[in-house]
Design an enzyme around this catalytic site. Structure first.
Site, PDB file in Angstrom:
ATOM      1  N   LYS A 133       8.366  -3.402  17.953  1.00  0.00           N
ATOM      2  CA  LYS A 133       8.580  -2.742  16.663  1.00  0.00           C
ATOM      3  C   LYS A 133       7.342  -2.058  16.109  1.00  0.00           C
ATOM      4  O   LYS A 133       7.447  -1.032  15.459  1.00  0.00           O
ATOM      5  CB  LYS A 133       9.037  -3.786  15.643  1.00  0.00           C
ATOM      6  CG  LYS A 133      10.522  -3.773  15.405  1.00  0.00           C
ATOM      7  CD  LYS A 133      10.829  -4.605  14.174  1.00  0.00           C
ATOM      8  CE  LYS A 133      12.285  -5.016  14.176  1.00  0.00           C
ATOM      9  NZ  LYS A 133      12.502  -6.292  13.544  1.00  0.00           N
ATOM     10  N   ARG A 134       6.204  -2.671  16.367  1.00  0.00           N
ATOM     11  CA  ARG A 134       5.024  -2.073  15.732  1.00  0.00           C
ATOM     12  C   ARG A 134       4.648  -0.725  16.352  1.00  0.00           C
ATOM     13  O   ARG A 134       3.817  -0.008  15.834  1.00  0.00           O
ATOM     14  CB  ARG A 134       3.849  -3.060  15.696  1.00  0.00           C
ATOM     15  CG  ARG A 134       3.280  -3.359  16.997  1.00  0.00           C
ATOM     16  CD  ARG A 134       2.372  -4.570  16.981  1.00  0.00           C
ATOM     17  NE  ARG A 134       2.134  -4.943  18.349  1.00  0.00           N
ATOM     18  CZ  ARG A 134       1.278  -4.298  19.140  1.00  0.00           C
ATOM     19  NH1 ARG A 134       0.550  -3.326  18.660  1.00  0.00           N
ATOM     20  NH2 ARG A 134       1.150  -4.653  20.403  1.00  0.00           N
TER      21      ARG A 134
END
Ligand code: GLU
Length: 471
Positions: free
Chosen positions: A238-239
């Site tokens: 996600k990052r």
């Protein structure tokens, strides 16, 4: 042999791009060989599996067009079958009950760590009698000698020493079967010929092969797909940005662009970048997939998305664009110009459907504010006369189509002895609020006569106020 592949997600989150790529490879392999593609939901982890996640996976598969021929099969509906297999293994002495306490296993682990050994079960219960009524788990009796070779279609041959593999738990104390058991029973029962999955499962494979052999089944072929990395070399997460397939839909990507992007992650065919689905089916081969991980590159995905936006049938794009217009509070079916014509005008100008919706909203509704730079540059007192003359000419115009509109604007420029841009640019800012739109003729045509006249009035008012404020 008829090829049968499967995609077997655990429904504990959204459909991840990595999962989608694995699904695509399995799907392509089945399609290429005229085989069958199965969807299996591995939901035995009752605590982490959710219905929302199942729905998200199904929605993602549908959006991408990865149609499955069989399933979805849910593992939670097959517990009787798994128990039948476990009972059979117990009966034949190929599995055994184990009642080792947590404390014993913990002490064993610590001891092994202290001696720098790999933590593994020591087989304490292998030859002990454990009462079926007492709390226990069931372990698979792994062969103690010999090697297991995984002949992987991507990795090549990988050998494992049986002595390294301990007796793994196949049924927990609560009676639920574990992943390595269910996956093996399902792959065998469903007649899966090719298991294509993430390489995080490579180390499970020798265990699965041993269980299959204990069941008297021939193992399928395996292909372990390397993982996807983010731009910093760490596993994609996600990052790094969007990783959920449905987020890409939200962000205005076309499913065909995402599929095209995913097929090229770890696979190539010369220097070709653009592949239709038919071409993928024809050219893709699982054996050509890279052993090394590949890196996700959002710019390249954007490039492909723009390519597909430009090349696709405007009707198709309009269909996909419509929900993005809806998010801006616009229902293109209700009033305003035909969305297909809007797409034709904007196809070259947007990298995503979100962007296309944003730059097309003014065709349907009043924009709130002028783009500050555009207004400063083009809505100045010098623009007053061209706008007034254009307003008169346009008000008189009955035939509101691009060609006569072009002529009307050109005539105003001629009459004022200005070049066309000196009339068209203020007009453009007046009707759209922005400095860049499709050609002025098409822009006016799509905005429509009433809105055009109204917005010219608004721009003239803006110029007057600006003049008043500065004097
Ligand atoms: N359910 C497993 C997962 O989502 C995949 C199992 C498999 O493909 O064998 O990681």
């Amino acid at each position: 042999m008829t090829v049968k592949t499967r995609f077997a997600p655990s429904p504990t989150g959204y459909l991840h791009v990595g999962g989608a790529r694995t699904a695509l490879f399995s799907w392509l392999y089945a399609r290429k060989h005229g085989g069958t593609f199965v969807l299996r939901i591995e939901d035995t982890d009752l605590e982490r599996s959710t219905t929302d996640s199942v729905n998200a996976i199904l929605e993602g598969m549908t959006w991408l067009g990865l149609e499955y021929d069989e399933g979805p099969f849910y593992q939670t509906r097959r517990f009787d079958r798994y128990n039948e297999v476990i009972e059979d293994l117990l009966q034949r002495g190929l599995a055994y009950r184990c009642d080792c306490s947590k404390e014993r296993l913990e002490a064993l682990r610590e001891e092994q760590m202290k001696h720098k050994q790999k933590p593994r079960y020591d087989g304490h219960c292998r030859n002990r009698h454990v009462d079926a009524d007492a709390p226990h788990v069931i372990r698979f009796r792994n062969p103690m000698e010999g090697i297991v070779v995984v002949d992987d279609m991507i990795r090549g041959k990988v050998a494992y020493d049986n002595a390294e593999l301990d007796d793994l738990i196949i049924r927990r104390s609560d009676g639920s079967p574990t992943y390595n058991l269910t996956v093996v029973v399902d792959d065998a029962d469903m007649g899966i010929t090719h298991v294509i999955r993430g390489d995080d499962h490579l180390n499970n494979t020798p265990r699965q092969i041993n269980i299959l052999r204990a069941l008297g089944k021939e193992p399928p072929r395996y292909a372990h797909v390397p993982m996807i990395l983010g731009d910093d070399g760490a596993r994609l997460s996600k990052r790094h940005g969007a990783v959920s397939v449905m987020q890409y839909r939200e962000d205005g990507f076309l499913p065909e662009a995402l599929l095209n992007y995913l097929v090229r992650l770890g696979w190539s065919h010369g220097d070709q970048e653009v592949f239709s689905l038919d071409e993928m089916i024809e050219l893709f081969d699982i054996e050509d997939v890279n052993k090394a991980p590949s890196s996700f590159n959002t710019d390249k995905l954007l490039w492909l998305n723009q390519h597909y936006i430009k090349q696709s049938d405007p009707k198709h794009i309009a269909h996909l664009l419509s929900p993005h217009m809806g998010k801006l509070g616009i229902d293109p079916a209700e009033d305003g110009p035909d969305l297909v014509e809007v797409v034709e005008a904007q196809q070259e100008r947007a990298k995503t459907l979100v962007e296309m919706a944003e730059i097309s909203a003014f065709f349907y509704k009043e924009f709130e504010e002028y783009d500050a730079k555009a207004a400063k540059k083009h809505l100045r007192p010098v623009a007053q006369a061209p706008l007034e003359r254009a307003r008169e000419a346009l008000e008189r115009l009955d035939d509101w189509r691009p060609e006569p509109l072009h002529k009307a604007v050109a005539d105003v420029a001629d009459a004022l002895d200005l070049n066309m841009g000196k009339v068209a640019q203020p007009l453009r800012v007046a009707v759209s609020g922005r400095a860049a739109t499709p050609g002025i003729d098409v822009t006016l045509y799509l905005v429509g006569k009433d809105a055009t006249l109204r917005r010219i009035d608004r721009a003239l008012e803006h110029i007057r106020q600006r003049a008043a404020a500065s004097s």
